[in-house]
Design a protein around this motif. Structure first.
Motif, PDB file in Angstrom:
ATOM      1  N   CYS A  71       0.851  -1.192   0.000  1.00  0.00           N
ATOM      2  CA  CYS A  71       0.000   0.000   0.000  1.00  0.00           C
ATOM      3  C   CYS A  71       0.885   1.240   0.000  1.00  0.00           C
ATOM      4  CB  CYS A  71      -0.913  -0.002   1.226  1.00  0.00           C
ATOM      5  SG  CYS A  71      -1.973   1.465   1.309  1.00  0.00           S
ATOM      6  N   PHE A  72       0.653   2.116  -0.962  1.00  0.00           N
ATOM      7  CA  PHE A  72       1.372   3.379  -1.062  1.00  0.00           C
ATOM      8  C   PHE A  72       0.398   4.527  -0.825  1.00  0.00           C
ATOM      9  CE2 PHE A  72       3.676   0.525  -4.007  1.00  0.00           C
ATOM     10  CZ  PHE A  72       4.918   0.540  -3.384  1.00  0.00           C
ATOM     11  N   VAL A  73       0.851   5.565  -0.137  1.00  0.00           N
ATOM     12  CA  VAL A  73       0.052   6.764   0.082  1.00  0.00           C
ATOM     13  C   VAL A  73       0.396   7.750  -1.027  1.00  0.00           C
ATOM     14  CG1 VAL A  73      -0.454   8.675   1.644  1.00  0.00           C
ATOM     15  CG2 VAL A  73      -0.025   6.383   2.568  1.00  0.00           C
ATOM     16  N   ALA A  74      -0.612   8.186  -1.751  1.00  0.00           N
ATOM     17  CA  ALA A  74      -0.412   9.108  -2.869  1.00  0.00           C
ATOM     18  C   ALA A  74      -0.106  10.517  -2.387  1.00  0.00           C
ATOM     19  CB  ALA A  74      -1.659   9.114  -3.754  1.00  0.00           C
ATOM     20  N   ALA A  75       0.697  11.219  -3.177  1.00  0.00           N
ATOM     21  CA  ALA A  75       1.020  12.614  -2.903  1.00  0.00           C
ATOM     22  C   ALA A  75       0.063  13.547  -3.630  1.00  0.00           C
ATOM     23  CB  ALA A  75       2.459  12.906  -3.322  1.00  0.00           C
ATOM     24  N   VAL A  76      -0.864  12.972  -4.393  1.00  0.00           N
ATOM     25  CA  VAL A  76      -1.845  13.730  -5.166  1.00  0.00           C
ATOM     26  C   VAL A  76      -3.231  13.175  -4.841  1.00  0.00           C
ATOM     27  CG1 VAL A  76      -0.193  14.219  -7.027  1.00  0.00           C
ATOM     28  CG2 VAL A  76      -1.659  12.191  -7.176  1.00  0.00           C
ATOM     29  N   ALA A  83      -6.765   9.055 -12.908  1.00  0.00           N
ATOM     30  CA  ALA A  83      -6.529   9.596 -14.245  1.00  0.00           C
ATOM     31  C   ALA A  83      -5.188   9.126 -14.794  1.00  0.00           C
ATOM     32  CB  ALA A  83      -6.593  11.127 -14.215  1.00  0.00           C
ATOM     33  N   ARG A  84      -4.170   9.115 -13.970  1.00  0.00           N
ATOM     34  CA  ARG A  84      -2.841   8.655 -14.418  1.00  0.00           C
ATOM     35  C   ARG A  84      -2.872   7.176 -14.770  1.00  0.00           C
ATOM     36  NH1 ARG A  84       2.713  10.998 -13.077  1.00  0.00           N
ATOM     37  NH2 ARG A  84       4.121   9.377 -13.791  1.00  0.00           N
ATOM     38  N   LEU A  85      -3.543   6.379 -13.948  1.00  0.00           N
ATOM     39  CA  LEU A  85      -3.670   4.954 -14.249  1.00  0.00           C
ATOM     40  C   LEU A  85      -4.378   4.753 -15.587  1.00  0.00           C
ATOM     41  CD1 LEU A  85      -4.639   3.666 -10.687  1.00  0.00           C
ATOM     42  CD2 LEU A  85      -2.438   3.324 -11.853  1.00  0.00           C
ATOM     43  N   ALA A  86      -5.454   5.490 -15.803  1.00  0.00           N
ATOM     44  CA  ALA A  86      -6.192   5.393 -17.062  1.00  0.00           C
ATOM     45  C   ALA A  86      -5.314   5.803 -18.243  1.00  0.00           C
ATOM     46  CB  ALA A  86      -7.457   6.242 -17.003  1.00  0.00           C
ATOM     47  N   ALA A  87      -4.534   6.858 -18.067  1.00  0.00           N
ATOM     48  CA  ALA A  87      -3.671   7.339 -19.144  1.00  0.00           C
ATOM     49  C   ALA A  87      -2.623   6.292 -19.545  1.00  0.00           C
ATOM     50  CB  ALA A  87      -2.976   8.637 -18.724  1.00  0.00           C
TER      51      ALA A  87
END
Length: 129
Positions: A71-76, A83-87
């Motif tokens: 598990c990583f905590v996002a900085a965004v 959106a980044r995953l989709a891109a």
């Protein structure tokens, strides 16, 4: 007695494929150290990469690609993560879903890395942002 996590080790089938996912998709930085070893740095932590069958000693008793659940905590915001995953055409396996993190409630999405490790990306915001 323990203050924090410094690094962890992932045994992978293909180091370059792992670097591609973690650096391009998740924004981690490729670093090299001690004898050409490879790691991925983020925040004040890193993930050392061991190639299956060529692990460094000492190692886990049964190192296997695809056996990790991280598990990583996002900085965004989580919406930016989605959106980044989709891109990058990375399928979200589950989420956003409410979970409990180390210091409180989190919202998470789950994806798979190239070795099929389960990767949870979370935000401490109570909504998916």
């Amino acid at each position: 007695m323990i203050a924090s996590l410094d690094h962890l080790v992932l045994t992978v089938a293909d180091i370059e494929a792992s670097i591609g996912f973690y650096s391009t998709v998740l924004g981690m930085e490729r670093v090299s150290f001690a004898g050409g070893r490879t790691a991925l740095a983020f925040g004040q932590q890193k993930i050392n990469l061991h190639l299956k069958g060529h692990e460094f000693e000492p190692k886990a008793k049964v190192p296997q690609p695809g056996s990790a659940d991280l598990c990583f905590v996002a900085a965004v915001p989580l919406t930016a993560v989605q959106a980044r995953l989709a891109a990058h055409a990375i399928a979200i396996e589950a989420g956003p879903v409410a979970r409990t993190g180390a210091v409180g409630p989190i919202m998470s999405v789950y994806v798979r890395d190239p070795d099929d490790n389960l990767i949870e990306i979370s935000s401490y915001a109570l909504e998916s942002d």
